[in-house]
Motif scaffolding. Structure first.
Motif, mmCIF file in Angstrom:
data_model
loop_
_atom_site.group_PDB
_atom_site.id
_atom_site.type_symbol
_atom_site.label_atom_id
_atom_site.label_comp_id
_atom_site.label_asym_id
_atom_site.label_seq_id
_atom_site.Cartn_x
_atom_site.Cartn_y
_atom_site.Cartn_z
ATOM 1 N N SER A 177 -15.217 -14.989 -0.115
ATOM 2 C CA SER A 177 -15.876 -14.080 0.820
ATOM 3 C C SER A 177 -16.076 -12.694 0.220
ATOM 4 N N ASN A 178 -17.294 -12.178 0.342
ATOM 5 C CA ASN A 178 -17.595 -10.823 -0.107
ATOM 6 C C ASN A 178 -17.138 -9.772 0.902
ATOM 7 N N TRP A 179 -16.654 -10.210 2.053
ATOM 8 C CA TRP A 179 -16.152 -9.267 3.050
ATOM 9 C C TRP A 179 -15.044 -8.399 2.467
ATOM 10 N N PHE A 180 -14.162 -8.982 1.648
ATOM 11 C CA PHE A 180 -13.052 -8.228 1.077
ATOM 12 C C PHE A 180 -13.553 -7.051 0.233
ATOM 13 N N ALA A 181 -14.635 -7.265 -0.520
ATOM 14 C CA ALA A 181 -15.187 -6.193 -1.355
ATOM 15 C C ALA A 181 -15.754 -5.080 -0.489
ATOM 16 N N GLY A 182 -16.437 -5.438 0.600
ATOM 17 C CA GLY A 182 -16.990 -4.427 1.488
ATOM 18 C C GLY A 182 -15.926 -3.613 2.188
ATOM 19 N N PHE A 183 -14.884 -4.294 2.685
ATOM 20 C CA PHE A 183 -13.816 -3.580 3.382
ATOM 21 C C PHE A 183 -13.029 -2.711 2.398
ATOM 22 N N PHE A 184 -12.883 -3.171 1.160
ATOM 23 C CA PHE A 184 -12.240 -2.355 0.132
ATOM 24 C C PHE A 184 -13.056 -1.097 -0.136
ATOM 25 N N ASP A 185 -14.381 -1.223 -0.188
ATOM 26 C CA ASP A 185 -15.226 -0.050 -0.397
ATOM 27 C C ASP A 185 -15.029 0.983 0.700
ATOM 28 N N ALA A 186 -14.674 0.526 1.889
ATOM 29 C CA ALA A 186 -14.450 1.439 3.006
ATOM 30 C C ALA A 186 -13.019 1.981 3.038
ATOM 31 N N ASP A 187 -12.041 1.096 2.972
ATOM 32 C CA ASP A 187 -10.647 1.483 3.225
ATOM 33 C C ASP A 187 -9.702 1.213 2.057
ATOM 34 N N GLY A 188 -10.237 0.903 0.899
ATOM 35 C CA GLY A 188 -9.388 0.586 -0.244
ATOM 36 C C GLY A 188 -9.239 1.736 -1.217
ATOM 37 N N THR A 189 -8.336 1.561 -2.157
ATOM 38 C CA THR A 189 -8.118 2.552 -3.205
ATOM 39 C C THR A 189 -7.377 1.902 -4.370
ATOM 40 N N ILE A 190 -7.515 2.500 -5.554
ATOM 41 C CA ILE A 190 -6.750 2.079 -6.730
ATOM 42 C C ILE A 190 -6.008 3.304 -7.230
ATOM 43 N N THR A 191 -4.692 3.237 -7.262
ATOM 44 C CA THR A 191 -3.890 4.397 -7.636
ATOM 45 C C THR A 191 -2.939 4.050 -8.780
ATOM 46 N N MET A 192 -2.460 5.094 -9.437
ATOM 47 C CA MET A 192 -1.455 4.927 -10.479
ATOM 48 C C MET A 192 -0.477 6.087 -10.380
ATOM 49 N N SER A 193 0.810 5.794 -10.480
ATOM 50 C CA SER A 193 1.852 6.814 -10.422
ATOM 51 C C SER A 193 2.990 6.417 -11.355
ATOM 52 N N SER A 198 7.965 4.900 -15.753
ATOM 53 C CA SER A 198 6.965 3.946 -16.215
ATOM 54 C C SER A 198 5.781 3.971 -15.248
ATOM 55 N N PRO A 199 4.548 3.842 -15.751
ATOM 56 C CA PRO A 199 3.378 3.870 -14.855
ATOM 57 C C PRO A 199 3.311 2.624 -13.982
ATOM 58 N N GLN A 200 2.867 2.822 -12.755
ATOM 59 C CA GLN A 200 2.727 1.727 -11.808
ATOM 60 C C GLN A 200 1.347 1.782 -11.172
ATOM 61 N N LEU A 201 0.539 0.753 -11.359
ATOM 62 C CA LEU A 201 -0.809 0.693 -10.794
ATOM 63 C C LEU A 201 -0.787 -0.137 -9.516
ATOM 64 N N SER A 202 -1.514 0.326 -8.507
ATOM 65 C CA SER A 202 -1.564 -0.377 -7.226
ATOM 66 C C SER A 202 -3.000 -0.455 -6.721
ATOM 67 N N ILE A 203 -3.341 -1.582 -6.141
ATOM 68 C CA ILE A 203 -4.591 -1.728 -5.395
ATOM 69 C C ILE A 203 -4.207 -1.824 -3.933
ATOM 70 N N ARG A 204 -4.805 -0.959 -3.091
ATOM 71 C CA ARG A 204 -4.368 -0.852 -1.699
ATOM 72 C C ARG A 204 -5.548 -0.897 -0.735
ATOM 73 N N VAL A 205 -5.250 -1.334 0.485
ATOM 74 C CA VAL A 205 -6.190 -1.250 1.600
ATOM 75 C C VAL A 205 -5.394 -0.790 2.812
ATOM 76 N N VAL A 206 -5.910 0.216 3.517
ATOM 77 C CA VAL A 206 -5.178 0.829 4.629
ATOM 78 C C VAL A 206 -6.010 0.778 5.900
ATOM 79 N N ASN A 207 -5.366 0.439 7.022
ATOM 80 C CA ASN A 207 -6.050 0.448 8.312
ATOM 81 C C ASN A 207 -5.039 0.642 9.422
ATOM 82 N N LYS A 208 -5.522 1.059 10.580
ATOM 83 C CA LYS A 208 -4.633 1.340 11.709
ATOM 84 C C LYS A 208 -3.981 0.090 12.282
#
Length: 301
Positions: A177-193, A198-208
Motif C-alpha cells: 500500500s502506498n498509503w504508508f508513504a503518503g501518511f509518512f509525508d504528512a506525519d513522519g520524520t527521520i531523525t538521528m541522535s 553512538s549515533p542512533q537513526l530512527s524513522i518515526r510517525v506521530v499522531n494523536k
C-alpha cells in the motif's frame, strides 16, 4: 503538503555524494438506479460501501482517472495533513497544509487535480485548496476506499453525502500500500541522535490517536509509544538496522514525495560510516563523518 517506481526524486533536490565517502559507499459514466460506486470494481467483504451516505435514488458509476498508487498515496497525505470540508451553503472542498519545503509536493497534487496554492498568512506553510464540484467528484472517486484516519473518515462521509457518492470503507493495509508513504509525508520524520556515545537513526510517525499509527507496527514492526509532550500523542518508530532497511526497501518502490524523504538517500551512508565507527573523534574517517553530518543537517525536517 504518482506512483509505483523506484523512489521518485522529482520533488526532491539533487544530493551530492562527496569524495570522502564515495569509496565507502517514481469519466466514464453510466446511469444506474442502484448504488453510486466510487470505483468500477468488485465489492469485497473488507471493502464495503456505506449506503447511508447516499442521497436520492438515481446514482452514477464513476471511474477515477488516476492510478491506484497515486490515490493511495494522496489518501495517506490527506489523512495526515488534509481536511475534507462542507460549507454552510453545501459547497465541498479539500485543503492540505504543508511546510515551506513541500511546495513542490503540493504543486505535484495541483498538476493532477487542479486547485490553488497560497501561502498561509503569518505561518511558514502553504495551503492547497480544491473546491470546484467536478474536481471534488474526481478527488472522492480517487481516495474513496483508502481514507482511514478517524477524523478524516467522518469528513469523507459528510462530503460523500453532499456529492451523492457512497463511502467505501478501507481494507486492511499491507506492504504494497502506498498509503504508508503518503501518511509518512504528512506525519513522519527521520531523525538521528547520539545515544550511549553512538549515533542512533530512527524513522518515526506521530499522531494523536493510537489506531492511526498502529498499522505501521502491524506491517513494519517497531514499537508504538505514548509521548506526553505537545498535549500527548502516539509515536511509532523503528530503530534497528533490519527494520530501518526494511522501510528503506519499502520507499524504493513506494514513493515518498515530501522534502523529508531526502534523508532516505543518506541511510546507507549512515550505516556504512557507523560500522567503521567514523563518528569517533580519533577515527581516520572522521572527516567523512563530519561531511555526512553537514549533509544530514542541511535537510531540515
Amino acid at each position: 503538503m504518482n506512483m509505483n517506481y523506484a523512489i521518485s526524486w522529482e520533488c526532491l533536490l539533487p544530493l551530492r555524494v562527496t569524495s570522502n565517502i564515495r569509496g565507502l559507499f517514481n469519466k466514464s459514466r453510466s446511469s444506474q438506479n442502484i448504488l453510486c460506486f466510487a470505483r468500477k470494481e468488485t465489492q469485497s467483504a473488507g471493502n464495503q460501501r456505506h449506503e447511508s451516505s447516499l442521497v436520492g435514488t438515481s446514482e452514477t458509476t464513476r471511474v477515477a482517472p488516476y492510478s491506484k498508487s497515486f490515490c493511495e498515496w494522496l489518501a495517506g497525505l490527506i489523512d495526515g495533513d488534509g481536511s475534507l470540508q462542507v460549507s454552510k451553503k453545501g459547497y465541498t472542498s479539500l485543503e492540505i497544509t504543508m511546510g515551506l519545503g513541500d511546495l513542490r509536493c503540493l504543486r505535484y497534487i495541483q498538476d493532477k487535480l487542479g486547485g490553488s496554492i497560497k501561502m498561509r498568512s503569518g505561518a511558514k506553510a502553504f495551503r492547497y485548496r480544491l473546491h470546484n464540484k467536478q474536481g471534488m467528484i474526481n478527488l472522492i472517486n480517487c481516495i474513496n476506499g483508502y481514507i482511514r484516519h478517524t477524523s478524516r473518515l467522518q469528513q469523507l462521509h459528510r462530503v460523500c453525502q453532499q456529492l451523492e457518492i457512497s463511502v467505501i470503507y478501507p481494507i486492511k493495509l499491507d506492504k504494497e500500500s502506498n498509503w504508508f508513504a503518503g501518511f509518512f509525508d504528512a506525519d513522519g520524520t527521520i531523525t538521528m541522535s547520539m545515544k550511549n556515545n553512538s549515533p542512533q537513526l530512527s524513522i518515526r510517525v506521530v499522531n494523536k490517536l493510537l489506531q492511526d499509527v498502529q498499522p505501521y507496527k502491524e506491517v513494519f514492526g517497531g514499537g508504538v509509544y505514548f509521548d506526553s509532550a505537545q498535549n500527548g500523542c502516539y509515536q511509532w518508530s523503528v530503530q534497528s538496522r533490519e527494520d530501518v532497511l526494511s522501510m528503506l526497501k519499502y520507499f524504493k518502490t513506494h514513493t515518498s514525495r515530501s522534502h523529508k524523504s531526502q534523508r532516505l538517500f543518506l541511510i546507507k551512508d549512515y550505516f556504512t560510516l557507523r560500522d567503521i565507527k567514523a563518528f569517533k573523534a580519533n577515527s581516520i574517517h572522521s572527516k567523512a563523518w563530519l561531511d555526512f553530518i553537514n549533509r544530514w543537517n542541511k535537510l531540515k525536517i
